[in-house]
Design a protein around this motif. Structure first.
Motif, PDB file in Angstrom:
ATOM      1  N   MET A 212       0.546  -1.205   0.306  1.00 48.19           N
ATOM      2  CA  MET A 212       0.251   0.021   0.212  1.00 48.19           C
ATOM      3  C   MET A 212       1.039   1.471   0.398  1.00 48.19           C
ATOM      4  O   MET A 212       0.219   2.144  -0.355  1.00 48.19           O
ATOM      5  CB  MET A 212      -1.078  -0.170   1.578  1.00 48.19           C
ATOM      6  CG  MET A 212      -2.181  -1.222   0.961  1.00 48.19           C
ATOM      7  SD  MET A 212      -3.345  -1.197  -0.131  1.00 48.19           S
ATOM      8  CE  MET A 212      -2.203  -2.179  -1.620  1.00 48.19           C
ATOM      9  N   SER A 213       1.951   1.561   0.573  1.00 38.72           N
ATOM     10  CA  SER A 213       2.727   2.132   0.806  1.00 38.72           C
ATOM     11  C   SER A 213       3.225   2.444  -1.322  1.00 38.72           C
ATOM     12  O   SER A 213       3.163   3.635  -1.280  1.00 38.72           O
ATOM     13  CB  SER A 213       4.242   2.156   1.278  1.00 38.72           C
ATOM     14  OG  SER A 213       4.062   2.356   2.425  1.00 38.72           O
ATOM     15  N   THR A 214       3.762   1.505  -1.478  1.00 38.97           N
ATOM     16  CA  THR A 214       4.332   1.338  -2.682  1.00 38.97           C
ATOM     17  C   THR A 214       2.909   2.495  -3.659  1.00 38.97           C
ATOM     18  O   THR A 214       3.165   3.259  -4.277  1.00 38.97           O
ATOM     19  CB  THR A 214       4.386   0.527  -3.880  1.00 38.97           C
ATOM     20  OG1 THR A 214       5.030  -0.265  -2.969  1.00 38.97           O
ATOM     21  CG2 THR A 214       5.036   0.457  -4.681  1.00 38.97           C
ATOM     22  N   LEU A 215       2.077   1.996  -3.310  1.00 39.74           N
ATOM     23  CA  LEU A 215       0.608   2.438  -4.372  1.00 39.74           C
ATOM     24  C   LEU A 215       0.041   3.449  -3.735  1.00 39.74           C
ATOM     25  O   LEU A 215      -0.213   4.638  -4.848  1.00 39.74           O
ATOM     26  CB  LEU A 215      -0.141   1.021  -3.998  1.00 39.74           C
ATOM     27  CG  LEU A 215      -1.436   0.311  -4.731  1.00 39.74           C
ATOM     28  CD1 LEU A 215      -2.574  -0.026  -4.216  1.00 39.74           C
ATOM     29  CD2 LEU A 215      -1.072   0.527  -5.848  1.00 39.74           C
ATOM     30  N   ALA A 216       0.422   4.177  -3.039  1.00 40.81           N
ATOM     31  CA  ALA A 216       0.302   5.574  -2.186  1.00 40.81           C
ATOM     32  C   ALA A 216       0.978   6.261  -2.656  1.00 40.81           C
ATOM     33  O   ALA A 216       0.849   7.778  -2.871  1.00 40.81           O
ATOM     34  CB  ALA A 216       0.337   5.626  -0.858  1.00 40.81           C
ATOM     35  N   LEU A 217       2.101   5.715  -3.246  1.00 38.42           N
ATOM     36  CA  LEU A 217       3.088   7.029  -4.214  1.00 38.42           C
ATOM     37  C   LEU A 217       3.256   6.605  -5.462  1.00 38.42           C
ATOM     38  O   LEU A 217       3.159   7.695  -6.000  1.00 38.42           O
ATOM     39  CB  LEU A 217       4.870   6.024  -3.701  1.00 38.42           C
ATOM     40  CG  LEU A 217       5.065   6.232  -2.125  1.00 38.42           C
ATOM     41  CD1 LEU A 217       6.750   6.158  -2.225  1.00 38.42           C
ATOM     42  CD2 LEU A 217       5.414   8.050  -2.079  1.00 38.42           C
TER      43      LEU A 217
END
Lengths: 325, 293
Positions: B263-268
Motif C-alpha cells: 500500500m505504501s508503493t500504491l500510495a506513492l
C-alpha cells in the motif's frame, strides 16, 4: 509607465506626429493610467485573498496570541491565566526542552549537510554530461516524495533492527542495532531522511551555477587558477545570493518538520523524546491532550523563533552575501 | 584531430569538458549517488512483492518467490477498502487544485497589473505569509472550523485554497504575469474589454505554464499533506491515503509487512506518475520560479 514612455520614443522616431495625434495619444495614455489604477477592480480580484489573509492568517495569529494567555480545551470557554503557559513552558516542562533540543539539533545538523550535498552534486552536474537529465531526475525524486507518509514508513523499516541499513553494514562486518528504537540514534535517522531530500536546493543551485558570468571563469582559466581557489574565490562568492535563499528556505522548512517524526515514532516522539520535534510536540499538546492554550503558546514561540532565525539570516547576509548590482 | 578541436575551444570550454578519465570518474560518482538515492524506493517495491517472512531475512532486491497477494490483501486491508481512501484523497486534492488555480491567479493578476493604494504593503504582507509556519495558525484555524462544524469533513482542507492561502503560488504567478507584455492588455482594453475579460481571455490562457506548475505542486503537496488531514479528519470513512497508511502501522505488530509495503508503493504512485510525466517542468519550474525578486 515606463512602457508607455518607451512606446512614445519609438513612435516619435518612426513617424513625425501631428498635434492631433499627440492629443489623441495623451487622452489614451490618461485613460490607460486611470484603468491601471483600476478603481475597485484590483480589490475585486484580491477579494478571496483578503478573506484568506484576514480570516485565516491575521485573525488566527491574534487569536492564537490571546489563547496563549489562557487555559483552553476547545469545549469550555477559554480562561485567562496570564503568562502561566509561558512560565510553565520555560521553567516546568522538561518535554518542552527535550523538543527544543531535538529540533535545534535536527535543524543545525540537517540543513548544512543537505546544502553541502546539494551544492556538491550541483557542481558535478554543471557540465555537459550525457544523461544529465536522468541524474537530475534521480536526485530530485526523493525530495518530491519526501513528505509522504509512505516514505516515512519505509524509513522506519530501513533503519529498524533487521532492516536494510543493517544488511548494508553487515557487508563491512559491522554489527548493526535497532537505530529507530535507540534514543541516541533515532533523531539521526530523521536527519538522514532530510539529507536524502537534497534535490530542491540542488536544482536551485544548478540554476544559479548556470547564470554565473562566463568571462570571469575564462579569465581565471587563463591565469591558471586551481580548482580549489576557483571554487572558494569565484564560484562560492558569486553564488552567495542563492546560498542565502536556500539557507533561509531550508531552515524554515526544517523547523516545520512533522510527518517523519510522527510516523517513525508512531506519534510518540520517542524513544525518550529523542524524536519529539517541536511541531510534533505542538500537535500532541493541542490535539491529543487538548491543551490548546498551551499549544498556542508553543505556536507563538515557534513563530518568534523562526522569525528570529530569518531576521538573523537577513542581517548576517549583509556580511557574506554579494550582490553584483 | 583532437589537437585542432582543443585549440579551437575557449579556456572555459576546456574547463567544462573534462578529459575522458575525469568524465568516467564523474559518471561513477553520480551513478553511485543515484543508486543510494533510489535504493530505498526499490527496496520498498521489492518488499511489497515478497512474502512476509522474506522481507527482513533475505536482503537482496529480487524476491525468491513473488507474492502479489500483498496488494489485494492490503487493498481490502485495514477496516475500509483502500479505494475509499483514494477516493477521499482525490476529492481533497482536486478541490485544492481548483481552489489554488482560481484564487491565486486572481490575486496575482491584481498584484501584477494594477496600481492601487497600499499595494506595496499588501504585497509585502503576502510575501510575509510565505514564511509563516502553518503550525502557528493551526489551533485558531481549528477552532474556526470547529465552530463551523466542519471537523471531519473535507471543507477545512479545500475551502482555504479558494482563499489564496498558498502565497507561494501567488508569487510564482505574479512573476509569470510580469513577463507577459502589457501591450496585449492594452490592445484588448482599446477593444473595450474590461479587466475581468482581460484576465479571462488574455492572461489566463497565456499563463498556462504557471497554472500547470501550480496544479502539479498543489496536487502533490496536498496529497502528501499529513498534518492537516490528521487534525481535521477523525473518522475512518473520511480518511485519506496518508491516514489510511498509518492504520497499517498500528497493525504491524502482527505480520502484514508485505501488505503495508504494497500500500505504501500504491500510495506513492500518483506522485510518481506526476513526476514521470512532468519531470522536466517540475525541475525547471522550481529552478526558475521565485529566484529573482
Amino acid at each position: 509607465m515606463t512602457t508607455a514612455k518607451t512606446d512614445e520614443v519609438v513612435k516619435e522616431q518612426s513617424a513625425p506626429s501631428t498635434p492631433s495625434d499627440q492629443r489623441e495619444r495623451d487622452r489614451m495614455r490618461r485613460r490607460l493610467a486611470r484603468r491601471r489604477g483600476g478603481g475597485w477592480w484590483p480589490y475585486a480580484f484580491l477579494a478571496p485573498w483578503f478573506v484568506g489573509l484576514f480570516g485565516l492568517t491575521i485573525y488566527p495569529m491574534l487569536a492564537s496570541l490571546y489563547l496563549s494567555f489562557t487555559n483552553f480545551d476547545l469545549l469550555t470557554p477559554a480562561q485567562w491565566i496570564g503568562l502561566d503557559n509561558y512560565d510553565k513552558m520555560f521553567t516546568d516542562d522538561p518535554v518542552f526542552w527535550d523538543s527544543v533540543h531535538a529540533t535545534l539539533l535536527y535543524v543545525l545538523v540537517s540543513v548544512p549537510l543537505k546544502l553541502a550535498l546539494a551544492l556538491g552534486v550541483a557542481m558535478l552536474l554543471n557540465r555537459d554530461l550525457r544523461g544529465i537529465g536522468l541524474y537530475r531526475a534521480a536526485f530530485y525524486l526523493p525530495s518530491l516524495l519526501g513528505g509522504a507518509v509512505a516514505i516515512a514508513i519505509v524509513w522506519r523499516q530501513v533503519f529498524g533492527g533487521d532492516g536494510l541499513f543493517n544488511d548494508f553494514l553487515a557487508w563491512f562486518g559491522i554489527k548493526g542495532q535497532d537505530w529507530i528504537s535507540s534514543p541516541d540514534t533515532a533523531l539521526y535517522t530523521l536527519i538522514l531522511l532530510a539529507v536524502w531530500q537534497f534535490g530542491t536546493p540542488m536544482v536551485i543551485f544548478l540554476a544559479g551555477l548556470k547564470q554565473l558570468p562566463k568571462d570571469v571563469y575564462e579569465a581565471a582559466a587563463i591565469d591558471g587558477v586551481t580548482p580549489v581557489t576557483r571554487f572558494f574565490k569565484i564560484t562560492l562568492p558569486l553564488l552567495t545570493p542563492i546560498v542565502f535563499f536556500n539557507v533561509v528556505l531550508q531552515i524554515i522548512d526544517a523547523f516545520k518538520t512533522f510527518t517523519p517524526a510522527f510516523v517513525i515514532s508512531n506519534g510518540s516522539g520517542g524513544p525518550l523524546n529523542s524524536t519529539m520535534l517541536y511541531s510534533l510536540y505542538l500537535y500532541k499538546k493541542g490535539f491529543t491532550d487538548l491543551q490548546m492554550g498551551y499549544a498556542s503558546a508553543l505556536a507563538w514561540v515557534l513563530f518568534l523563533v523562526i522569525a528570529g532565525f530569518t531576521a538573523v539570516n537577513f542581517i548576517a547576509s549583509r556580511y557574506w552575501v554579494h550582490y553584483d548590482d | 584531430m583532437s589537437a585542432i578541436t582543443t585549440a579551437s575551444k575557449s579556456p572555459l570550454q576546456k574547463l567544462r569538458s573534462a578529459t575522458g578519465s575525469r568524465r568516467i570518474f564523474i559518471h561513477t560518482v553520480l551513478i553511485g549517488v543515484a543508486i543510494v538515492m533510489l535504493y530505498p524506493l526499490l527496496w520498498m517495491l521489492s518488499s511489497s512483492l515478497k512474502p512476509d517472512t522474506e522481507i527482513f531475512t533475505q536482503p537482496g532486491l529480487i524476491p525468491s518467490s513473488l507474492r502479489p497477494e500483498n496488494y489485494s490483501e492490503g487493498w481490502s486491508g485495514s477496516g475500509n477498502s483502500f479505494s475509499l481512501y483514494i477516493t477521499n484523497s482525490l476529492i481533497v486534492t482536486i478541490g485544492a487544485v481548483i481552489g489554488n488555480v482560481i484564487s491565486c491567479s486572481l490575486a496575482a493578476y491584481a498584484f501584477a497589473r494594477f496600481e492601487f493604494r497600499g499595494k506595496k504593503i499588501w504585497f509585502g504582507l503576502m510575501l510575509g505569509t510565505l514564511m509563516l509556519p502553518t503550525q502557528a495558525v493551526l489551533i485558531p484555524q481549528y477552532t474556526i472550523f470547529y465552530n463551523l462544524t466542519w471537523i471531519n469533513t473535507f471543507l477545512p482542507l479545500i475551502v482555504p485554497k479558494f482563499l489564496a492561502v498558498d502565497a507561494f503560488f501567488i508569487f510564482l504567478m505574479v512573476q509569470f504575469i510580469r513577463s507577459i507584455p502589457r501591450e496585449l492588455d492594452q490592445a484588448a482594453m482599446m477593444d473595450g474589454a474590461n479587466p475581468f475579460q482581460i484576465y479571462w481571455k488574455i492572461i489566463l490562457p497565456l499563463m498556462k505554464p504557471a497554472l500547470i506548475t501550480t496544479t502539479i505542486f498543489t496536487f502533490i503537496w496536498t496529497y502528501d499533506d499529513f498534518l492537516h488531514q490528521l487534525v481535521y479528519l477523525q473518522q475512518n470513512d473520511k480518511f485519506t491515503v496518508p491516514l489510511g497508511l498509518t492504520l497499517f502501522l498500528d497493525q504491524t505488530s502482527g505480520s502484514s509487512y508485505g501488505a503495508m509495503f504494497a500500500m505504501s508503493t500504491l500510495a506513492l504512485l500518483p506522485t510518481l506518475i506526476c513526476f514521470l510525466i512532468f519531470q522536466k517542468r517540475l525541475v525547471e519550474g522550481l529552478a526558475t520560479s521565485g529566484m529573482k525578486g
